[in-house]
Motif scaffolding. Structure first.
Motif, PDB file in Angstrom:
ATOM      1  N   PHE A   1      43.561  47.066  37.451  1.00  0.00           N
ATOM      2  CA  PHE A   1      45.013  47.133  37.408  1.00  0.00           C
ATOM      3  C   PHE A   1      45.418  48.593  37.349  1.00  0.00           C
ATOM      4  CE2 PHE A   1      43.795  43.068  35.704  1.00  0.00           C
ATOM      5  CZ  PHE A   1      44.653  42.204  36.363  1.00  0.00           C
ATOM      6  N   MET A   2      46.313  48.980  38.253  1.00  0.00           N
ATOM      7  CA  MET A   2      46.785  50.359  38.323  1.00  0.00           C
ATOM      8  C   MET A   2      48.303  50.358  38.379  1.00  0.00           C
ATOM      9  SD  MET A   2      44.058  51.827  41.173  1.00  0.00           S
ATOM     10  CE  MET A   2      44.229  53.571  40.750  1.00  0.00           C
ATOM     11  N   SER A   3      48.896  51.496  38.020  1.00  0.00           N
ATOM     12  CA  SER A   3      50.342  51.618  38.107  1.00  0.00           C
ATOM     13  C   SER A   3      50.729  53.068  38.357  1.00  0.00           C
ATOM     14  CB  SER A   3      51.016  51.120  36.845  1.00  0.00           C
ATOM     15  OG  SER A   3      50.736  51.989  35.772  1.00  0.00           O
ATOM     16  N   ARG A   4      51.948  53.204  38.807  1.00  0.00           N
ATOM     17  CA  ARG A   4      52.538  54.532  39.000  1.00  0.00           C
ATOM     18  C   ARG A   4      53.958  54.493  38.492  1.00  0.00           C
ATOM     19  NH1 ARG A   4      53.714  58.485  44.128  1.00  0.00           N
ATOM     20  NH2 ARG A   4      55.520  59.399  43.144  1.00  0.00           N
ATOM     21  N   PHE A   5      54.304  55.462  37.642  1.00  0.00           N
ATOM     22  CA  PHE A   5      55.685  55.622  37.206  1.00  0.00           C
ATOM     23  C   PHE A   5      56.387  56.535  38.204  1.00  0.00           C
ATOM     24  CE2 PHE A   5      53.628  54.221  33.369  1.00  0.00           C
ATOM     25  CZ  PHE A   5      54.577  53.360  32.821  1.00  0.00           C
TER      26      PHE A   5
ATOM     27  N   LEU B   1      56.813  44.816  47.764  1.00  0.00           N
ATOM     28  CA  LEU B   1      57.107  45.083  46.361  1.00  0.00           C
ATOM     29  C   LEU B   1      57.897  43.887  45.856  1.00  0.00           C
ATOM     30  CD1 LEU B   1      58.214  48.834  46.311  1.00  0.00           C
ATOM     31  CD2 LEU B   1      56.146  47.854  45.272  1.00  0.00           C
ATOM     32  N   ARG B   2      57.308  43.133  44.965  1.00  0.00           N
ATOM     33  CA  ARG B   2      57.989  41.987  44.371  1.00  0.00           C
ATOM     34  C   ARG B   2      58.478  42.421  42.993  1.00  0.00           C
ATOM     35  NH1 ARG B   2      57.651  36.396  45.510  1.00  0.00           N
ATOM     36  NH2 ARG B   2      55.910  36.801  46.909  1.00  0.00           N
ATOM     37  N   ARG B   3      59.818  42.447  42.832  1.00  0.00           N
ATOM     38  CA  ARG B   3      60.403  42.891  41.561  1.00  0.00           C
ATOM     39  C   ARG B   3      60.036  41.954  40.423  1.00  0.00           C
ATOM     40  NH1 ARG B   3      64.504  46.911  40.885  1.00  0.00           N
ATOM     41  NH2 ARG B   3      65.195  47.653  42.910  1.00  0.00           N
ATOM     42  N   GLY B   4      60.028  42.534  39.220  1.00  0.00           N
ATOM     43  CA  GLY B   4      59.813  41.754  38.019  1.00  0.00           C
ATOM     44  C   GLY B   4      61.030  40.893  37.717  1.00  0.00           C
ATOM     45  N   SER B   5      60.963  40.147  36.641  1.00  0.00           N
ATOM     46  CA  SER B   5      62.035  39.226  36.244  1.00  0.00           C
ATOM     47  C   SER B   5      63.333  39.960  35.987  1.00  0.00           C
ATOM     48  CB  SER B   5      61.644  38.476  34.970  1.00  0.00           C
ATOM     49  OG  SER B   5      60.447  37.775  35.174  1.00  0.00           O
ATOM     50  N   ARG B   6      64.411  39.368  36.448  1.00  0.00           N
ATOM     51  CA  ARG B   6      65.751  39.955  36.242  1.00  0.00           C
ATOM     52  C   ARG B   6      66.039  40.138  34.759  1.00  0.00           C
ATOM     53  NH1 ARG B   6      68.016  42.247  40.657  1.00  0.00           N
ATOM     54  NH2 ARG B   6      67.312  41.085  42.458  1.00  0.00           N
TER      55      ARG B   6
ATOM     56  N   ALA C   1      57.868  46.618  39.843  1.00  0.00           N
ATOM     57  CA  ALA C   1      57.548  45.759  40.978  1.00  0.00           C
ATOM     58  C   ALA C   1      56.039  45.736  41.158  1.00  0.00           C
ATOM     59  CB  ALA C   1      58.216  46.252  42.254  1.00  0.00           C
ATOM     60  N   THR C   2      55.558  44.630  41.685  1.00  0.00           N
ATOM     61  CA  THR C   2      54.141  44.491  41.988  1.00  0.00           C
ATOM     62  C   THR C   2      53.927  44.743  43.477  1.00  0.00           C
ATOM     63  OG1 THR C   2      53.884  42.882  40.206  1.00  0.00           O
ATOM     64  CG2 THR C   2      52.164  42.928  41.898  1.00  0.00           C
ATOM     65  N   PHE C   3      53.004  45.633  43.762  1.00  0.00           N
ATOM     66  CA  PHE C   3      52.708  46.057  45.128  1.00  0.00           C
ATOM     67  C   PHE C   3      51.549  45.248  45.684  1.00  0.00           C
ATOM     68  CE2 PHE C   3      50.141  48.947  47.866  1.00  0.00           C
ATOM     69  CZ  PHE C   3      51.067  49.174  48.865  1.00  0.00           C
TER      70      PHE C   3
ATOM     71  N   LEU D   1      63.610  51.578  41.229  1.00  0.00           N
ATOM     72  CA  LEU D   1      62.433  51.133  40.484  1.00  0.00           C
ATOM     73  C   LEU D   1      61.907  52.273  39.627  1.00  0.00           C
ATOM     74  CD1 LEU D   1      60.518  48.995  43.116  1.00  0.00           C
ATOM     75  CD2 LEU D   1      61.613  48.197  41.026  1.00  0.00           C
ATOM     76  N   GLU D   2      61.294  51.918  38.518  1.00  0.00           N
ATOM     77  CA  GLU D   2      60.718  52.917  37.627  1.00  0.00           C
ATOM     78  C   GLU D   2      59.203  52.876  37.610  1.00  0.00           C
ATOM     79  OE1 GLU D   2      62.488  52.683  33.711  1.00  0.00           O
ATOM     80  OE2 GLU D   2      64.441  52.240  34.581  1.00  0.00           O
ATOM     81  N   LYS D   3      58.627  51.728  38.013  1.00  0.00           N
ATOM     82  CA  LYS D   3      57.176  51.568  37.922  1.00  0.00           C
ATOM     83  C   LYS D   3      56.704  50.610  39.004  1.00  0.00           C
ATOM     84  CE  LYS D   3      53.568  50.152  34.651  1.00  0.00           C
ATOM     85  NZ  LYS D   3      53.306  49.471  33.367  1.00  0.00           N
ATOM     86  N   ILE D   4      55.580  50.974  39.639  1.00  0.00           N
ATOM     87  CA  ILE D   4      54.923  50.096  40.607  1.00  0.00           C
ATOM     88  C   ILE D   4      53.558  49.720  40.035  1.00  0.00           C
ATOM     89  CG2 ILE D   4      53.979  49.876  42.932  1.00  0.00           C
ATOM     90  CD1 ILE D   4      55.944  52.078  43.808  1.00  0.00           C
ATOM     91  N   ASN D   5      53.266  48.426  40.047  1.00  0.00           N
ATOM     92  CA  ASN D   5      51.992  47.892  39.565  1.00  0.00           C
ATOM     93  C   ASN D   5      51.207  47.321  40.741  1.00  0.00           C
ATOM     94  OD1 ASN D   5      52.638  48.092  36.644  1.00  0.00           O
ATOM     95  ND2 ASN D   5      54.213  46.630  37.213  1.00  0.00           N
ATOM     96  N   LEU D   6      49.885  47.334  40.613  1.00  0.00           N
ATOM     97  CA  LEU D   6      49.046  46.705  41.626  1.00  0.00           C
ATOM     98  C   LEU D   6      47.720  46.304  41.006  1.00  0.00           C
ATOM     99  CD1 LEU D   6      46.578  48.810  42.637  1.00  0.00           C
ATOM    100  CD2 LEU D   6      48.518  49.988  43.626  1.00  0.00           C
TER     101      LEU D   6
END
Length: 181
Positions: free
Chosen positions: A176-180, A88-93, A100-102, A132-137
C-alpha cells in the motif's frame, strides 16, 4: 476550487505513435472491457478473475459512477486504440472524499513506452486541480516497474499484507502506497 489550467485532453507523439489521454466516455465501454479482459487473463497485475469482468452496460455505468462522484476515469489511446486507463475513485462523501484510490493498467504491447508516466502526470494534475489531498494505491510486490514509477512520482510505503497472493506459483505481498498532494 478546481484549477482552470488542467488540460482535459492531452496529445503526444511517442516513438512515432499518436498518443491521446482524455476522460473516458460511455462509448469506450466495449473496447475498455475487451482490453481489461486481456490484462486480467495475464493473472499478474490485477486481483480479478475473468468471470468478474463487467459487461458493456456495467462498464458504462462504472465510468459514469466514478465521474459523477467526483472521480477520474481516463483512457490512453495509441493510434486510436485504447492501450490503458487511469482511475481515481474518491473516498466516501464527507468522510474521506479528500482522498482517492488510484488504479491503472496497460495492455501488453504498450508497456515500456512511457505511457505510465504520462498517465501518472495526468492523474496527479487532475487530482490537484480537483481538490484531492491524498492518492492511495496498492500494488503487488513483484511489480518492480510500477513500484519504481510510483516512487518516482512521490508515493511512499504505507503498509504491506504479506503473502497476499500467489502469482505464477510464488507468494507476493500487497503493498500500500500513498502520495499527499
Amino acid at each position: 476550487m478546481p484549477v482552470t489550467s488542467f488540460q482535459e485532453k492531452r496529445t503526444y507523439r511517442v516513438n512515432g505513435h499518436r498518443v491521446v489521454i482524455r476522460q473516458a466516455k460511455r462509448e469506450d465501454a466495449p473496447e475498455l472491457r475487451k482490453r481489461l479482459a486481456r490484462v486480467i487473463r495475464e493473472k499478474v497485475y490485477l486481483d480479478e478473475a475473468p468471470d468478474s469482468l463487467p459487461d458493456s452496460r456495467e462498464q458504462k455505468e462504472e465510468i459514469e459512477q466514478i465521474q459523477d462522484s467526483g472521480g477520474l476515469y481516463a483512457v490512453v489511446k495509441v493510434d486510436g486504440i485504447i492501450a490503458g486507463t487511469a482511475r481515481l475513485r474518491r473516498g466516501s462523501r464527507g468522510v474521506s472524499d479528500h482522498t482517492a484510490t488510484f488504479r491503472t493498467w496497460l495492455i501488453p504491447g504498450y508497456r515500456g513506452m512511457g505511457l505510465g508516466k504520462k498517465l501518472m502526470e495526468y492523474t496527479i494534475d487532475w487530482a490537484q486541480a480537483n481538490g484531492l489531498e491524498k492518492i492511495n494505491l496498492d500494488v503487488w510486490s513483484n511489480n518492480d516497474r510500477a513500484i519504481r514509477l510510483y516512487r518516482k512520482y512521490g508515493f511512499r510505503l504505507e503498509g504491506r499484507r504479506r503473502r497476499q497472493a500467489i502469482l505464477n506459483g510464488e507468494y507476493v505481498d500487497e503493498i500500500f502506497m500513498s502520495r499527499f498532494l
